[in-house]
Design a protein around this motif. Sequence first.
Motif, PDB file in Angstrom:
ATOM      1  N   ALA A 163      55.429  25.606  38.255  1.00 65.01           N
ATOM      2  CA  ALA A 163      55.906  27.237  38.319  1.00 65.01           C
ATOM      3  C   ALA A 163      54.221  28.045  38.683  1.00 65.01           C
ATOM      4  CB  ALA A 163      56.697  27.865  37.433  1.00 65.01           C
ATOM      5  N   SER A 164      53.609  27.600  37.886  1.00 63.75           N
ATOM      6  CA  SER A 164      52.362  28.260  37.781  1.00 63.75           C
ATOM      7  C   SER A 164      51.695  27.709  39.349  1.00 63.75           C
ATOM      8  CB  SER A 164      51.232  27.876  36.736  1.00 63.75           C
ATOM      9  OG  SER A 164      49.872  28.444  36.886  1.00 63.75           O
ATOM     10  N   GLU A 165      51.532  26.501  39.557  1.00 67.99           N
ATOM     11  CA  GLU A 165      50.935  26.142  40.744  1.00 67.99           C
ATOM     12  C   GLU A 165      51.429  26.744  42.111  1.00 67.99           C
ATOM     13  OE1 GLU A 165      49.150  21.530  39.392  1.00 67.99           O
ATOM     14  OE2 GLU A 165      51.277  21.806  40.209  1.00 67.99           O
ATOM     15  N   LEU A 166      52.645  26.882  42.062  1.00 67.33           N
ATOM     16  CA  LEU A 166      53.331  27.249  43.094  1.00 67.33           C
ATOM     17  C   LEU A 166      53.197  28.936  43.353  1.00 67.33           C
ATOM     18  CD1 LEU A 166      55.808  26.326  45.108  1.00 67.33           C
ATOM     19  CD2 LEU A 166      57.337  27.613  43.961  1.00 67.33           C
ATOM     20  N   LEU A 167      52.871  29.576  42.090  1.00 65.35           N
ATOM     21  CA  LEU A 167      52.272  31.117  42.044  1.00 65.35           C
ATOM     22  C   LEU A 167      50.746  31.149  43.108  1.00 65.35           C
ATOM     23  CD1 LEU A 167      53.571  32.715  38.896  1.00 65.35           C
ATOM     24  CD2 LEU A 167      54.340  33.189  41.305  1.00 65.35           C
ATOM     25  N   TRP A 168      49.970  30.234  42.658  1.00 64.15           N
ATOM     26  CA  TRP A 168      48.724  29.982  43.158  1.00 64.15           C
ATOM     27  C   TRP A 168      48.629  29.761  44.422  1.00 64.15           C
ATOM     28  CZ3 TRP A 168      45.257  32.968  41.194  1.00 64.15           C
ATOM     29  CH2 TRP A 168      45.265  33.200  39.880  1.00 64.15           C
ATOM     30  N   ILE A 169      49.452  28.702  44.714  1.00 63.58           N
ATOM     31  CA  ILE A 169      49.549  28.441  46.275  1.00 63.58           C
ATOM     32  C   ILE A 169      49.639  29.776  47.104  1.00 63.58           C
ATOM     33  CG2 ILE A 169      51.021  27.359  48.049  1.00 63.58           C
ATOM     34  CD1 ILE A 169      51.446  24.851  46.023  1.00 63.58           C
ATOM     35  N   THR A 170      50.724  30.673  46.548  1.00 64.26           N
ATOM     36  CA  THR A 170      51.055  31.916  47.293  1.00 64.26           C
ATOM     37  C   THR A 170      49.730  32.876  47.316  1.00 64.26           C
ATOM     38  OG1 THR A 170      53.199  31.472  46.653  1.00 64.26           O
ATOM     39  CG2 THR A 170      52.822  33.711  47.481  1.00 64.26           C
ATOM     40  N   ASP A 171      49.289  32.786  46.117  1.00 63.54           N
ATOM     41  CA  ASP A 171      48.314  34.010  45.838  1.00 63.54           C
ATOM     42  C   ASP A 171      46.806  33.593  46.120  1.00 63.54           C
ATOM     43  OD1 ASP A 171      50.379  35.679  45.396  1.00 63.54           O
ATOM     44  OD2 ASP A 171      50.510  35.317  43.041  1.00 63.54           O
ATOM     45  N   SER A 172      46.457  32.382  46.188  1.00 63.77           N
ATOM     46  CA  SER A 172      45.043  32.071  46.136  1.00 63.77           C
ATOM     47  C   SER A 172      44.242  32.772  47.326  1.00 63.77           C
ATOM     48  CB  SER A 172      44.804  30.607  45.976  1.00 63.77           C
ATOM     49  OG  SER A 172      45.504  29.907  47.015  1.00 63.77           O
ATOM     50  N   TYR A 173      44.809  32.648  48.512  1.00 66.14           N
ATOM     51  CA  TYR A 173      44.408  32.887  49.586  1.00 66.14           C
ATOM     52  C   TYR A 173      44.309  34.520  49.817  1.00 66.14           C
ATOM     53  CZ  TYR A 173      43.954  34.117  54.710  1.00 66.14           C
ATOM     54  OH  TYR A 173      43.549  34.202  56.054  1.00 66.14           O
ATOM     55  N   ASN A 174      45.328  35.175  49.264  1.00 65.20           N
ATOM     56  CA  ASN A 174      45.253  36.683  49.545  1.00 65.20           C
ATOM     57  C   ASN A 174      44.222  37.119  48.450  1.00 65.20           C
ATOM     58  OD1 ASN A 174      47.567  36.752  51.113  1.00 65.20           O
ATOM     59  ND2 ASN A 174      48.973  36.970  49.452  1.00 65.20           N
ATOM     60  N   PHE A 175      44.177  36.809  47.152  1.00 59.71           N
ATOM     61  CA  PHE A 175      43.277  37.175  46.252  1.00 59.71           C
ATOM     62  C   PHE A 175      41.744  36.839  46.760  1.00 59.71           C
ATOM     63  CE2 PHE A 175      46.998  38.316  43.838  1.00 59.71           C
ATOM     64  CZ  PHE A 175      46.492  39.716  43.424  1.00 59.71           C
ATOM     65  N   LEU A 176      41.448  35.845  47.218  1.00 57.42           N
ATOM     66  CA  LEU A 176      40.130  35.325  47.484  1.00 57.42           C
ATOM     67  C   LEU A 176      39.624  36.212  48.875  1.00 57.42           C
ATOM     68  CD1 LEU A 176      38.219  33.223  46.433  1.00 57.42           C
ATOM     69  CD2 LEU A 176      40.532  33.258  45.510  1.00 57.42           C
ATOM     70  N   VAL A 177      40.632  36.521  49.707  1.00 63.51           N
ATOM     71  CA  VAL A 177      40.310  37.480  50.832  1.00 63.51           C
ATOM     72  C   VAL A 177      39.799  38.714  50.363  1.00 63.51           C
ATOM     73  CG1 VAL A 177      41.268  38.864  52.759  1.00 63.51           C
ATOM     74  CG2 VAL A 177      41.867  36.337  52.563  1.00 63.51           C
ATOM     75  N   ALA A 178      40.644  39.387  49.153  1.00 61.77           N
ATOM     76  CA  ALA A 178      40.293  40.753  48.579  1.00 61.77           C
ATOM     77  C   ALA A 178      38.854  40.472  47.955  1.00 61.77           C
ATOM     78  CB  ALA A 178      41.416  41.183  48.010  1.00 61.77           C
ATOM     79  N   GLY A 179      38.838  39.526  47.118  1.00 58.03           N
ATOM     80  CA  GLY A 179      37.827  39.540  46.114  1.00 58.03           C
ATOM     81  C   GLY A 179      36.403  39.098  46.736  1.00 58.03           C
ATOM     82  N   SER A 180      36.280  38.317  48.027  1.00 53.36           N
ATOM     83  CA  SER A 180      35.264  38.223  48.513  1.00 53.36           C
ATOM     84  C   SER A 180      34.589  38.911  49.676  1.00 53.36           C
ATOM     85  CB  SER A 180      35.327  36.611  49.360  1.00 53.36           C
ATOM     86  OG  SER A 180      35.926  35.824  48.355  1.00 53.36           O
ATOM     87  N   MET A 181      35.419  40.121  49.969  1.00 51.55           N
ATOM     88  CA  MET A 181      35.151  40.513  51.399  1.00 51.55           C
ATOM     89  C   MET A 181      33.930  41.479  51.184  1.00 51.55           C
ATOM     90  SD  MET A 181      38.038  42.729  53.734  1.00 51.55           S
ATOM     91  CE  MET A 181      38.878  41.096  54.131  1.00 51.55           C
ATOM     92  N   LEU A 182      33.791  42.293  50.151  1.00 56.09           N
ATOM     93  CA  LEU A 182      32.534  42.987  49.855  1.00 56.09           C
ATOM     94  C   LEU A 182      31.251  42.106  50.191  1.00 56.09           C
ATOM     95  CD1 LEU A 182      33.668  45.573  47.053  1.00 56.09           C
ATOM     96  CD2 LEU A 182      33.202  46.019  49.344  1.00 56.09           C
ATOM     97  N   ALA A 183      31.228  41.111  49.382  1.00 54.72           N
ATOM     98  CA  ALA A 183      29.986  40.178  49.586  1.00 54.72           C
ATOM     99  C   ALA A 183      29.985  39.605  50.827  1.00 54.72           C
ATOM    100  CB  ALA A 183      30.217  39.195  48.551  1.00 54.72           C
ATOM    101  N   MET A 184      30.935  39.046  51.290  1.00 58.53           N
ATOM    102  CA  MET A 184      30.912  38.646  52.942  1.00 58.53           C
ATOM    103  C   MET A 184      30.481  39.620  53.902  1.00 58.53           C
ATOM    104  SD  MET A 184      31.210  35.600  51.832  1.00 58.53           S
ATOM    105  CE  MET A 184      31.433  34.705  53.274  1.00 58.53           C
ATOM    106  N   GLY A 185      30.932  40.861  53.574  1.00 62.67           N
ATOM    107  CA  GLY A 185      30.685  41.921  54.689  1.00 62.67           C
ATOM    108  C   GLY A 185      29.019  42.172  54.567  1.00 62.67           C
ATOM    109  N   ALA A 186      28.405  42.168  53.112  1.00 67.28           N
ATOM    110  CA  ALA A 186      27.153  42.217  52.901  1.00 67.28           C
ATOM    111  C   ALA A 186      26.354  41.053  53.546  1.00 67.28           C
ATOM    112  CB  ALA A 186      26.824  42.368  51.496  1.00 67.28           C
ATOM    113  N   ALA A 187      26.679  39.908  53.446  1.00 69.67           N
ATOM    114  CA  ALA A 187      26.300  38.807  54.060  1.00 69.67           C
ATOM    115  C   ALA A 187      26.120  38.910  55.428  1.00 69.67           C
ATOM    116  CB  ALA A 187      27.051  37.464  53.736  1.00 69.67           C
ATOM    117  N   GLY A 188      27.329  39.520  56.389  1.00 67.13           N
ATOM    118  CA  GLY A 188      27.284  39.385  57.783  1.00 67.13           C
ATOM    119  C   GLY A 188      26.147  40.497  57.888  1.00 67.13           C
ATOM    120  N   ASP A 189      25.983  41.435  57.338  1.00 69.14           N
ATOM    121  CA  ASP A 189      25.043  42.328  57.745  1.00 69.14           C
ATOM    122  C   ASP A 189      23.560  41.842  57.632  1.00 69.14           C
ATOM    123  OD1 ASP A 189      26.676  44.590  57.927  1.00 69.14           O
ATOM    124  OD2 ASP A 189      26.315  45.506  55.957  1.00 69.14           O
ATOM    125  N   ARG A 190      23.340  40.852  56.664  1.00 68.03           N
ATOM    126  CA  ARG A 190      21.910  40.417  56.429  1.00 68.03           C
ATOM    127  C   ARG A 190      21.740  39.140  57.510  1.00 68.03           C
ATOM    128  NH1 ARG A 190      18.386  40.348  52.628  1.00 68.03           N
ATOM    129  NH2 ARG A 190      16.947  38.693  52.323  1.00 68.03           N
TER     130      ARG A 190
END
Length: 505
Positions: free
Chosen positions: A55-82
Amino acid sequence: MTLNAMTPAIDRNRGDRRRLMALAALALPTLLVAIDISVMGAALPSIARDLRPSASELLWITDSYNFLVAGSMLAMGAAGDRIGRRRMILICAAIFAVASAVGAFATTPLLVILARAVMGVAGSAIMPASMSLIGVLFTDAKARVQAMGAYMTVFLAGMAVAPFVGGLLLAHFWWGSVFLISVPVMAVTMAIAPRLLPETRSGQAPRIDLVSTLQSLAAILAIVYALKAWVNDGADVSAWLALTAGIILGGQFLRRQRRLDNPLLDLDLVRNPAAARTLAALFLTSLIMGGSSLFFNLYLQDVQGLTPLGAAWWTLPQIALMIAASNLGPWLNRRLAHRTIVVSMLLIMMLGFTLYAVLPVTWIGRPLAATGAGLAAFGIGAAFPLLMDRVISATPPERAGAGAALAQVSNELGIAVGLTVLGSLGTVVYRARLDLPHSPAAVSVVDGIGEATARGDLRLLQGVRAAFTDAYNVVGLVGLAVLVLVLLLTRPKASGIAPGGRKVE
């Protein structure tokens, strides 16, 4: 007309065509990023049967993409600037394609989760870099809003069409096909981007702050884990510890941003009243759209008894109205005030959520749900580009990527939090309405339908469907309340000065 007089017009036409082709090149990978946010819902039953995740793995299959998109976006935006925005798109398109291929042929749940996580990080870089380049390509304010409208419509339409794409693929292929569609699209992006897109970077871009990135991501994931644990297992010690850790890490992240000369999160922009209100409006509208989309698909499949492909046909009104909104929004922006358009579109969204609040269990719920989803999609499709542009235009040019990331992270984080918060709220309402605490049917509507079908219990089946419909009605009411708050956030106030020195009203 003389040749000399015709030459500037010809040059302008060529320039316009090239900008439109560049916009198409930017929108192409964004379409896949958007589809991957919600397409996994259609593939989950097949993945569960094949890989047997917990059950836990099924939840993370659903959510891992969405939260990594949100959690990484600020850093990746700054990396693109650089390192350069075009280069960032090319690098991350390649990573996205490779991770998609790995996910398609994964043999364990963990490998699917890791593939989705890497896809999320790569996807988080593509969008802020793309929006920064839109600002470079379209310098006129009206043209920029129009281009942003087209770009965001592609993104939102990708989310809307995802269930249809997933249902169509699963009707003919195995579940890995929902991953593999990314590979040729990203390959085309890598081929055409160097020819059509300019390379831009900031000479004053800050170094990438790994500590801030890890703090923000860990805070988000810890709080999300606490919410999920609270709903699934109750408020036990692990849930409280995770919530406490998330709050502490979030506080440390904010304190660190205040101390840094070049912070990952530009708090000056957040402190600007107009920009802060707009960011909050982006977050809240995304929250209710993301969360309600989960209920829409489950309602059609589990309450109305449709197949994934059958349910997908009912998403077509969303797609049609999203396309209409993409054309109407820029047209209205040339004729009406910004606030008039936004308020009108929010009222249309409220009509959609009103229909969610009165959905019945009977067959008439299908057209009502489709109409509600279509109205909500139309409203957000026309209003979203104006809200996004308002934040981005308040960002200093040397921080364009980070500013675009801040606007988009409000969107992505809203979608991800909406899936968690409204999903958790729906689960609580469903269980309370069903009132069978020790039955397997109380776990979720999917388990409830399976239990009732296995036992041939028509009464239980009706109870499960009624309980989930009640939960959907509550989500509609919550959406209405949130939209009232968004209306208050978008009301005019005293103008402020953006960090770049521009006036923001």
